[in-house]
Design a protein around this motif. Structure first.
Motif, PDB file in Angstrom:
ATOM      1  N   MET A   1       0.646  -1.080  -0.322  1.00 45.25           N
ATOM      2  CA  MET A   1       0.227   0.317   0.209  1.00 45.25           C
ATOM      3  C   MET A   1       0.387   0.985  -0.108  1.00 45.25           C
ATOM      4  O   MET A   1       1.631   1.577   1.842  1.00 45.25           O
TER       5      MET A   1
ATOM      6  N   ARG B   1       2.161   5.258  -1.082  1.00 46.15           N
ATOM      7  CA  ARG B   1       2.269   7.024  -0.502  1.00 46.15           C
ATOM      8  C   ARG B   1       3.175   6.968  -0.799  1.00 46.15           C
ATOM      9  O   ARG B   1       4.307   6.662  -0.838  1.00 46.15           O
ATOM     10  N   CYS B   2       3.174   8.422  -2.118  1.00 49.87           N
ATOM     11  CA  CYS B   2       3.993   8.948  -2.621  1.00 49.87           C
ATOM     12  C   CYS B   2       4.072  10.830  -2.096  1.00 49.87           C
ATOM     13  O   CYS B   2       2.960  10.885  -2.790  1.00 49.87           O
ATOM     14  N   GLN B   3       4.741  10.695  -2.025  1.00 51.27           N
ATOM     15  CA  GLN B   3       5.157  12.400  -2.393  1.00 51.27           C
ATOM     16  C   GLN B   3       5.752  13.050  -3.461  1.00 51.27           C
ATOM     17  O   GLN B   3       6.644  12.648  -3.280  1.00 51.27           O
TER      18      GLN B   3
ATOM     19  N   HIS C   1       0.679  14.770  -3.974  1.00 52.75           N
ATOM     20  CA  HIS C   1       0.681  13.190  -3.673  1.00 52.75           C
ATOM     21  C   HIS C   1      -0.270  11.720  -4.260  1.00 52.75           C
ATOM     22  O   HIS C   1      -1.344  12.432  -4.766  1.00 52.75           O
TER      23      HIS C   1
ATOM     24  N   ASP D   1      -1.114   7.505  -4.541  1.00 56.33           N
ATOM     25  CA  ASP D   1      -2.075   6.618  -4.534  1.00 56.33           C
ATOM     26  C   ASP D   1      -2.009   5.274  -4.837  1.00 56.33           C
ATOM     27  O   ASP D   1      -2.473   5.647  -5.732  1.00 56.33           O
ATOM     28  N   LYS D   2      -0.818   3.736  -4.378  1.00 54.40           N
ATOM     29  CA  LYS D   2      -1.058   2.682  -5.199  1.00 54.40           C
ATOM     30  C   LYS D   2      -1.231   1.600  -4.445  1.00 54.40           C
ATOM     31  O   LYS D   2      -0.208   1.993  -3.581  1.00 54.40           O
TER      32      LYS D   2
ATOM     33  N   PHE E   1       9.163   8.452  -1.083  1.00 59.46           N
ATOM     34  CA  PHE E   1       7.601   6.248  -0.574  1.00 59.46           C
ATOM     35  C   PHE E   1       7.151   6.457   0.509  1.00 59.46           C
ATOM     36  O   PHE E   1       9.244   6.465   1.424  1.00 59.46           O
ATOM     37  N   SER E   2       6.492   6.518   1.410  1.00 59.17           N
ATOM     38  CA  SER E   2       6.363   5.717   1.964  1.00 59.17           C
ATOM     39  C   SER E   2       5.153   4.406   2.131  1.00 59.17           C
ATOM     40  O   SER E   2       4.511   4.813   0.635  1.00 59.17           O
ATOM     41  N   GLY E   3       4.404   3.846   3.612  1.00 55.87           N
ATOM     42  CA  GLY E   3       3.494   2.570   3.096  1.00 55.87           C
ATOM     43  C   GLY E   3       3.723   1.715   3.836  1.00 55.87           C
ATOM     44  O   GLY E   3       5.048   1.523   4.408  1.00 55.87           O
TER      45      GLY E   3
ATOM     46  N   GLN F   1       6.429  -0.885   7.231  1.00 53.57           N
ATOM     47  CA  GLN F   1       6.947  -0.259   7.057  1.00 53.57           C
ATOM     48  C   GLN F   1       7.484   0.155   5.975  1.00 53.57           C
ATOM     49  O   GLN F   1       8.621  -0.452   6.421  1.00 53.57           O
TER      50      GLN F   1
ATOM     51  N   TRP G   1      10.640   6.540   5.272  1.00 55.70           N
ATOM     52  CA  TRP G   1      10.358   7.917   4.642  1.00 55.70           C
ATOM     53  C   TRP G   1      11.616   7.918   3.327  1.00 55.70           C
ATOM     54  O   TRP G   1      11.615   8.978   3.006  1.00 55.70           O
TER      55      TRP G   1
END
Length: 221
Positions: A41, A43-45, A84, A86-87, A130-132, A147, A150
């Motif tokens: 899952m 997340r990307c900034q 931002h 998400d994928k 990237f994070s998630g 996790q 970052w």
């Protein structure tokens, strides 16, 4: 525990999306090539690293609205947050690629649109942070979750031509401007009183009126 690393391979416009969208082809590589990653899952900034490119004089003139006069850019030119994304990445082993969709706007009230539109050519230096959460099987086959730090990031230079191509697909030979409703009401009233058929012609008429007033004022000085 998996150690995932990311690279951005290319960017392409999505031709038939609801809104202007860029697909960034992204590769994930796990340090342990035999480890099964059930899903990620993600997340990307995405940041624009404005200091990592040079600007032609024409570009500097168009960017004054954002950064002021070029003499002050040492203080005003800063990294900008673009957006931002998400994928959910499906199961893979070793490495995989996927498309990271990034919706874009052509609203010239938005700083990033002003920045992109001001550039003539070259590329746009981007940083993907990237994070998630990643789900994987341990040595006993049990499902685990961890996790993503970052610290995981990827740099990519987006060709300006790709961004312009995308906007030409969705807004050919046009631009999108958002104005206050009371201003729109005044413009609409001006258009109707003069029986002007299109909004473009109404704006051209206003600009012509402004030039006439300016010329008349210069003659009286």
């Amino acid at each position: 525990m998996p150690d995932l690393n990311f690279t951005i391979e290319r960017a392409e416009p999505v031709p038939y999306a609801v809104a202007p969208t860029l697909n960034f082809t992204t590769r994930i590589i796990n340090t342990d090539a035999a480890e099964v990653i059930q899903s990620v899952m993600l997340r990307c900034q995405i940041q624009i690293e404005t200091t990592r490119r040079k600007y032609a004089p024409e570009e500097q003139a168009k960017l004054r609205d954002l950064f002021g006069e070029p003499e002050r850019w040492a203080q005003t030119l800063k990294t900008m947050l673009w957006t931002h994304a998400d994928k959910v990445v499906q199961q893979f082993t070793g490495s995989t690629t996927f498309e990271l969709p990034v919706p874009c706007t052509f609203d010239f009230n938005v700083a990033t649109t002003k920045y992109f539109a001001a550039l003539g050519d070259g590329d746009i230096p981007l940083c993907f942070l990237f994070s998630g959460t990643m789900f994987y099987q341990n040595e006993e086959g049990l499902l685990q979750a961890a996790q993503i730090s970052w610290e995981k990031e990827a740099n990519f230079r987006l060709p300006v031509s790709v961004w312009k191509q995308m906007m030409d697909i969705y807004y050919p030979n046009s631009a999108w401007l958002n104005i206050r409703r009371d201003t729109f009401d005044k413009l609409q009233d001006y258009k109707m009183r003069r029986s002007i058929p299109t909004w473009e012609q109404a704006l051209e008429s206003l600009l012509a009126d402004g030039e006439e007033i300016k010329a008349a004022a210069a003659k009286t000085e």
